[in-house]
Scaffold this motif. Structure first.
Motif, PDB file in Angstrom:
ATOM      1  N   LEU A 195      38.011  -6.394  34.552  1.00 30.16           N
ATOM      2  CA  LEU A 195      36.578  -6.650  34.502  1.00 30.16           C
ATOM      3  C   LEU A 195      36.135  -7.458  35.715  1.00 30.16           C
ATOM      4  N   ILE A 196      36.867  -8.518  36.040  1.00 35.16           N
ATOM      5  CA  ILE A 196      36.521  -9.367  37.184  1.00 35.16           C
ATOM      6  C   ILE A 196      36.604  -8.573  38.486  1.00 35.16           C
ATOM      7  N   ALA A 197      37.607  -7.710  38.618  1.00 36.14           N
ATOM      8  CA  ALA A 197      37.741  -6.894  39.829  1.00 36.14           C
ATOM      9  C   ALA A 197      36.527  -5.991  40.007  1.00 36.14           C
ATOM     10  N   GLN A 198      36.056  -5.390  38.927  1.00 32.77           N
ATOM     11  CA  GLN A 198      34.877  -4.528  39.002  1.00 32.77           C
ATOM     12  C   GLN A 198      33.630  -5.326  39.346  1.00 32.77           C
ATOM     13  N   ILE A 199      33.535  -6.516  38.767  1.00 32.16           N
ATOM     14  CA  ILE A 199      32.381  -7.376  39.017  1.00 32.16           C
ATOM     15  C   ILE A 199      32.366  -7.845  40.478  1.00 32.16           C
ATOM     16  N   GLU A 200      33.532  -8.184  41.023  1.00 33.95           N
ATOM     17  CA  GLU A 200      33.604  -8.625  42.417  1.00 33.95           C
ATOM     18  C   GLU A 200      33.062  -7.560  43.353  1.00 33.95           C
ATOM     19  N   ASP A 201      33.365  -6.302  43.065  1.00 32.10           N
ATOM     20  CA  ASP A 201      32.886  -5.207  43.903  1.00 32.10           C
ATOM     21  C   ASP A 201      31.362  -5.112  43.852  1.00 32.10           C
ATOM     22  N   LYS A 202      30.792  -5.267  42.663  1.00 33.12           N
ATOM     23  CA  LYS A 202      29.336  -5.207  42.518  1.00 33.12           C
ATOM     24  C   LYS A 202      28.664  -6.375  43.246  1.00 33.12           C
ATOM     25  N   ILE A 203      29.270  -7.552  43.146  1.00 38.33           N
ATOM     26  CA  ILE A 203      28.710  -8.731  43.815  1.00 38.33           C
ATOM     27  C   ILE A 203      28.754  -8.553  45.328  1.00 38.33           C
ATOM     28  N   ARG A 204      29.837  -7.997  45.814  1.00 38.56           N
ATOM     29  CA  ARG A 204      29.987  -7.776  47.257  1.00 38.56           C
ATOM     30  C   ARG A 204      28.905  -6.825  47.772  1.00 38.56           C
ATOM     31  N   GLN A 205      28.628  -5.777  47.004  1.00 42.79           N
ATOM     32  CA  GLN A 205      27.582  -4.828  47.399  1.00 42.79           C
ATOM     33  C   GLN A 205      26.225  -5.510  47.445  1.00 42.79           C
ATOM     34  N   ALA A 206      25.940  -6.326  46.427  1.00 44.22           N
ATOM     35  CA  ALA A 206      24.649  -7.014  46.388  1.00 44.22           C
ATOM     36  C   ALA A 206      24.498  -7.956  47.576  1.00 44.22           C
ATOM     37  N   ASP A 207      25.574  -8.621  47.944  1.00 46.20           N
ATOM     38  CA  ASP A 207      25.518  -9.604  49.023  1.00 46.20           C
ATOM     39  C   ASP A 207      25.525  -8.939  50.398  1.00 46.20           C
ATOM     40  N   ASP A 208      26.453  -7.995  50.618  1.00 46.52           N
ATOM     41  CA  ASP A 208      26.611  -7.388  51.938  1.00 46.52           C
ATOM     42  C   ASP A 208      25.489  -6.408  52.275  1.00 46.52           C
ATOM     43  N   TRP A 209      25.041  -5.666  51.276  1.00 50.15           N
ATOM     44  CA  TRP A 209      24.050  -4.623  51.530  1.00 50.15           C
ATOM     45  C   TRP A 209      22.629  -5.038  51.156  1.00 50.15           C
ATOM     46  N   GLY A 210      22.482  -6.218  50.552  1.00 54.91           N
ATOM     47  CA  GLY A 210      21.156  -6.683  50.169  1.00 54.91           C
ATOM     48  C   GLY A 210      20.500  -5.810  49.123  1.00 54.91           C
ATOM     49  N   MET A 211      21.307  -5.285  48.187  1.00 57.86           N
ATOM     50  CA  MET A 211      20.769  -4.382  47.171  1.00 57.86           C
ATOM     51  C   MET A 211      21.120  -4.891  45.771  1.00 57.86           C
TER      52      MET A 211
END
Length: 270
Positions: free
Chosen positions: A7-23
């Motif tokens: 679960l944490i691994a999946q969440i980290e990926d979503k957080i990275r997208q929000a931060d890196d891509w501004g989405m």
């Protein structure tokens, strides 16, 4: 069920997208344990992307984590939900034709899973019984099922029966959610303390030992968050949910009785 690590691994990926891509990004629906895991993780890491939980209505038990980039300013309140967050969810409205049997939460969930869906793509299932019929525009007996927007059309096209009961199904924006009417019963009692196990025992007519066991098993939540400590102190206004038993709100804490017990009032949601 997902392990906490997955679960944490999946969440980290979503957080990275929000931060890196501004989405804006979001995950699947979480139960109360998974929600606590994600909340504890994001709180401890002080991540740049803000995390909120959204389930379609204020008292939702199953919520999806939503990760907000810096340009989206939302505090998680239901008073001003940004349109892009509303678009994450849909309502699958199910009506039971006249003469059909009244279905339970288990009936709806079982028939959804029979379509090959994972529980993670569906949120709360708000069942309407006959008592919820009021007015010509009322949906009538059935249920409003909160689902991820991406899967809504598939359900709308393929979900036509629960067991042998035929269903009428339509898809609606989350703003059209109909939770139905709720019966609230007042319950008056006295307790030795305001510990969670003591209050859960009172609210749901359990022994204190069984209430404490339920807490330790992770099937009790307080204010929509998992609670695993039987000695947790509960305050006036707190909402207690015991899976399979219902919901109770500690409406009032009164004085002390002659036997030195605390007078309390619950709102029990039926």
């Amino acid at each position: 069920m997902k392990t906490d690590e997955l679960l944490i691994a999946q969440i980290e990926d979503k957080i990275r997208q929000a931060d890196d891509w501004g989405m804006l990004t979001s995950g699947d629906f979480l139960d109360i344990h998974e929600r606590k895991v994600v909340a504890d993780y994001t709180r401890s890491r002080k991540l740049p992307a803000k995390t909120v939980f959204y389930g379609g209505y204020p008292d939702a038990e199953r919520c999806m984590p939503v990760f907000l980039p810096a340009h989206i300013d939302w505090d998680g309140s239901d008073e001003r939900i940004p349109e892009e967050i509303c678009e994450l969810l849909r309502v699958v409205r199910v009506k039971v034709p006249k003469g059909g049997r009244v279905l339970t939460h288990r009936d709806y969930l079982g028939s959804l899973l029979a379509l090959g869906l994972d529980r993670s793509v569906t949120g709360d299932i708000l069942v309407r019984g006959k008592k919820d019929v009021s007015g010509k525009d009322a949906p009538g007996p059935g249920a409003d099922i909160i689902v991820e927007a991406e899967i809504a059309d598939f359900i709308g096209c393929n979900y036509d029966k629960a067991g042998r009961t035929k269903l009428e199904v339509s898809v609606h924006p989350i703003a059209e959610l109909c939770a139905g009417e709720t019966d609230i019963v007042k319950k008056y009692d006295t307790v030795a303390s305001l510990r969670l196990d003591s209050l859960a025992a009172s609210a749901f007519a359990l022994s204190r030992a069984k209430a404490a066991e339920a807490v330790r098993r992770g099937i009790v939540s307080v204010n929509s968050m998992e609670a695993v400590k039987p000695d947790m102190e509960i305050e006036e206004g707190d909402k207690i949910v015991l899976r399979g038993k219902g919901k109770a709100v500690l409406a009032e804490v009164g004085g002390v009785s002659r036997k030195d017990r605390i007078r309390i009032t619950f709102d029990i949601y039926k």
